[in-house]
Each structure stands twice: as structure tokens, then as C-alpha cells.
Motif scaffolding. Structure first.
Motif, PDB file in Angstrom:
ATOM      1  N   TRP A 120       0.954  -1.282  -0.045  1.00 34.90           N
ATOM      2  CA  TRP A 120      -0.160   0.025  -0.100  1.00 34.90           C
ATOM      3  C   TRP A 120       0.777   1.267   0.057  1.00 34.90           C
ATOM      4  O   TRP A 120       0.495   2.204  -0.605  1.00 34.90           O
ATOM      5  N   ALA A 121       2.103   1.037   0.488  1.00 31.10           N
ATOM      6  CA  ALA A 121       2.890   2.366   0.729  1.00 31.10           C
ATOM      7  C   ALA A 121       3.479   2.884  -0.743  1.00 31.10           C
ATOM      8  O   ALA A 121       3.846   3.953  -1.115  1.00 31.10           O
ATOM      9  N   THR A 139       7.178   6.245  -1.579  1.00 34.91           N
ATOM     10  CA  THR A 139       6.438   7.571  -1.223  1.00 34.91           C
ATOM     11  C   THR A 139       7.086   7.952   0.125  1.00 34.91           C
ATOM     12  O   THR A 139       8.097   7.057   0.761  1.00 34.91           O
ATOM     13  N   ARG A 140       6.438   8.834   0.734  1.00 33.81           N
ATOM     14  CA  ARG A 140       6.939   9.314   2.139  1.00 33.81           C
ATOM     15  C   ARG A 140       6.339   7.915   3.242  1.00 33.81           C
ATOM     16  O   ARG A 140       6.856   7.970   4.389  1.00 33.81           O
ATOM     17  N   HIS A 141       5.780   7.347   2.598  1.00 32.39           N
ATOM     18  CA  HIS A 141       5.098   6.099   3.516  1.00 32.39           C
ATOM     19  C   HIS A 141       5.998   5.037   3.476  1.00 32.39           C
ATOM     20  O   HIS A 141       5.933   3.969   4.288  1.00 32.39           O
ATOM     21  N   GLY A 142       7.085   4.724   2.340  1.00 30.49           N
ATOM     22  CA  GLY A 142       7.946   3.846   2.463  1.00 30.49           C
ATOM     23  C   GLY A 142       8.529   3.716   1.118  1.00 30.49           C
ATOM     24  O   GLY A 142       8.003   3.957   0.174  1.00 30.49           O
ATOM     25  N   GLN A 195      -4.686  -2.398   3.228  1.00 29.60           N
ATOM     26  CA  GLN A 195      -5.393  -1.222   3.845  1.00 29.60           C
ATOM     27  C   GLN A 195      -6.197  -0.391   2.487  1.00 29.60           C
ATOM     28  O   GLN A 195      -6.027  -0.682   1.275  1.00 29.60           O
ATOM     29  N   PHE A 200      -4.407   7.345   0.133  1.00 33.52           N
ATOM     30  CA  PHE A 200      -3.296   7.527  -0.512  1.00 33.52           C
ATOM     31  C   PHE A 200      -3.486   8.166  -1.694  1.00 33.52           C
ATOM     32  O   PHE A 200      -2.658   8.945  -2.171  1.00 33.52           O
ATOM     33  N   GLU A 203      -4.463  11.714  -1.873  1.00 36.18           N
ATOM     34  CA  GLU A 203      -3.080  12.501  -1.420  1.00 36.18           C
ATOM     35  C   GLU A 203      -2.345  12.843  -2.944  1.00 36.18           C
ATOM     36  O   GLU A 203      -2.047  14.058  -3.080  1.00 36.18           O
TER      37      GLU A 203
END
Length: 294
Positions: A120-121, A139-142, A195, A200, A203
Motif C-alpha cells: 500500500w505504501a 513515497t513518504r510512506h515507504g 489497507q 493515499f 493525497e
């Protein structure tokens, strides 16, 4: 395409004509990229199996033809003059095997499909798994490196090697595969619990110019913690334009194609951005975009 291209294309067809899959001579590459920019290749080959891809690379090398991989065509700028060699598309390499929390996928599997299943990241990143591994997309999530269990790639000898995560040499938006031009064939991933991807994707839609052709972020963020987009914005470069290439008003780290941009327009605009940012902030922005032939 330059003089002699027809001879080169015919020679490549002779070398590869007995291999399975699609083979096209003097293929225009612009439609195969998210930038929609680029000239013709001597030939484009879409192998249906990893073995066929490996054989094509071995043959191109043995006959002295340059070659390169092409996944989803993001993060890529192809010159207006094209590519004087063989382009290998991973579109046919879409194997998928799932077992528990582990997933084995071919290099040509769209990254969006893997994101929906448990990465999902990476939601909202265009391109394919092979390209994402090569550039350690994230991304900033991983980043994808955090979920890699192993990577199968083709060595210069023509042998397939399985790399452990430690052997992959992952760094920020880079890997051993990108640095040494080792074709990624298949990837093993450890899936995360699924998720809802909608937040996301919303965003990314708010923060990025998704309505125009682009290659994604052009520059890497500098190591001092400031973002490349912020630095470019502070220099007043949003909207800067050369030909049909323009720095996005929506996100300053994107250069967009307004319709008929040429690679030369993009490169001139890249130079202007780098020169301005280093003059204003003393920071040289390194390319995240790959420029073919450089």
C-alpha cells in the motif's frame, strides 16, 4: 532516426526473429513512455518469458548492439533521435504466484496491482515492479526495498542470479540493478496487511499534476532534508517553459509535456532549474529521471 537505422533494424530482426513474442522494427518509443517523448528504436521486443528475455540480451550483446529495458516507461526520457539498438519490453512478464504473505511476481506486473494486494505504501506510483525495484521506488510512506525478499536478475554472463535484500544495494531511489544495468526478471515480496488505498490515491491526486504527461519527479530530494520541489518553487520557477516542456504549477518537481515537447526542451529546462537552484541555494539537484544515453 539517423542514417543506417534501417540496416540496424534489419540486422536485429535477423538476430531475434526465431524468438517467441512480439518483435517490431523501428518502433516509435514516445507512446511507450509516460512522458510521451522520444524517437525510434532499431527494434522493440516483447518477450513472453524470462528465458526469452535473457536470450535476447545475450544475442544483442554478442552482436554488439546496445540494449535497454522498458517497463511502464515512467522516470524515463528518451532522446529525440531515439535509441540505436534493442529495447526490451517487460509487458509480457506478468507471472503472479501468491503463498500466504509472500508474493512472486514477474518484472512486468503493474505496480498498482501489487499496491492493491499489500504494498500500500506504493499506491499511486506508475510503472512496473521491475522498474520500481531498479530505482527503489517509494513515497513518504515507504519504499519497495522494505518489502523485497529476493530479486532475480540477469548477470552480464547471461546467468540468472537470485539476490538477497542485502545484495541489492538499495539506496535512496537507486539500487545495484540500476547502477549496473542488470535486468530484473522477477521479484519476491513480503506483503503487508491490506489497507484502504483511497486516502493515499487522493493525497497523490491533490499534490501531483496527473492531467498532463510527465515522468514523475525529475530531481532527487537533497540530503539536507529540503525537498527538491520546495527549492524549485522558492526560485520562482513554477510555470517556466521551453517549447512545450513546462515546470508544473501544481508541483515544482514535475516537468510536464503540454503536447509536443521534445527531449531537448526537457533537458534545457532541467539545466535552467539546476543552474537557478545552485545559484540561489548552493544545492545541485541530482536527477531522479533517467535520461537514456547518459
Amino acid at each position: 532516426m539517423e542514417a543506417g537505422a534501417g540496416d540496424g533494424a534489419r540486422a536485429l530482426l535477423r538476430i531475434l526473429r526465431d524468438l517467441p513474442g512480439g518483435l517490431r522494427a523501428e518502433e516509435l518509443l514516445a507512446p511507450h513512455t509516460t512522458f510521451r517523448i522520444g524517437g525510434r528504436a532499431f527494434a522493440l521486443y516483447e518477450p513472453p518469458t524470462e528465458d526469452a528475455l535473457a536470450e535476447a540480451v545475450v544475442r544483442a550483446r554478442s552482436h554488439g548492439f546496445p540494449w535497454r529495458m522498458l517497463g511502464g516507461g515512467s522516470k524515463l526520457l528518451i532522446p529525440d533521435r531515439g535509441f540505436p539498438g534493442l529495447v526490451l519490453s517487460t509487458a509480457g512478464l506478468r507471472s503472479w504466484h501468491e503463498e500466504g504473505e509472500f508474493l512472486r511476481v514477474g518484472a512486468g506486473v503493474p505496480l498498482a496491482r501489487v499496491a492493491r494486494r499489500g504494498a500500500w505504501a506504493l499506491a499511486g506510483i506508475p510503472g512496473t515492479v521491475g522498474g520500481a525495484v531498479a530505482m527503489n521506488a517509494g513515497t513518504r510512506h515507504g519504499s519497495i526495498a522494505e518489502q523485497v525478499v529476493w530479486v532475480q536478475a540477469l548477470l552480464p554472463t547471461g546467468r540468472v542470479h537470485t539476490f538477497s535484500p542485502a545484495e541489492c544495494g538499495f539506496t535512496y531511489r537507486d539500487s545495484l540493478f540500476r547502477r549496473l544495468r542488470l535486468p530484473v526478471l522477477a521479484v519476491g515480496l513480503r506483503l503487508q496487511p491490506c489497507q484502504d488505498l483511497a486516502p493515499f490515491l487522493r493525497e497523490r491526486a491533490k499534490s501531483q499534476p496527473l492531467g498532463l504527461p510527465s515522468a514523475g519527479c525529475v530531481f532527487r530530494n537533497p540530503p539536507d532534508g529540503r525537498s527538491a520541489g520546495w527549492l524549485i518553487d522558492q526560485c520562482g520557477l513554477k510555470g517556466a517553459r521551453i517549447g512545450d516542456a513546462v515546470v508544473s504549477e501544481h508541483h515544482a518537481n514535475f516537468i510536464c509535456n503540454l503536447g509536443h515537447a521534445r527531449a531537448s526542451d526537457v533537458l534545457e529546462l532541467v539545466d535552467r532549474v539546476q543552474d537557478t537552484v545552485v545559484s540561489e541555494f548552493g544545492v545541485w539537484l541530482k536527477l531522479e529521471l533517467e535520461v537514456v544515453g547518459e
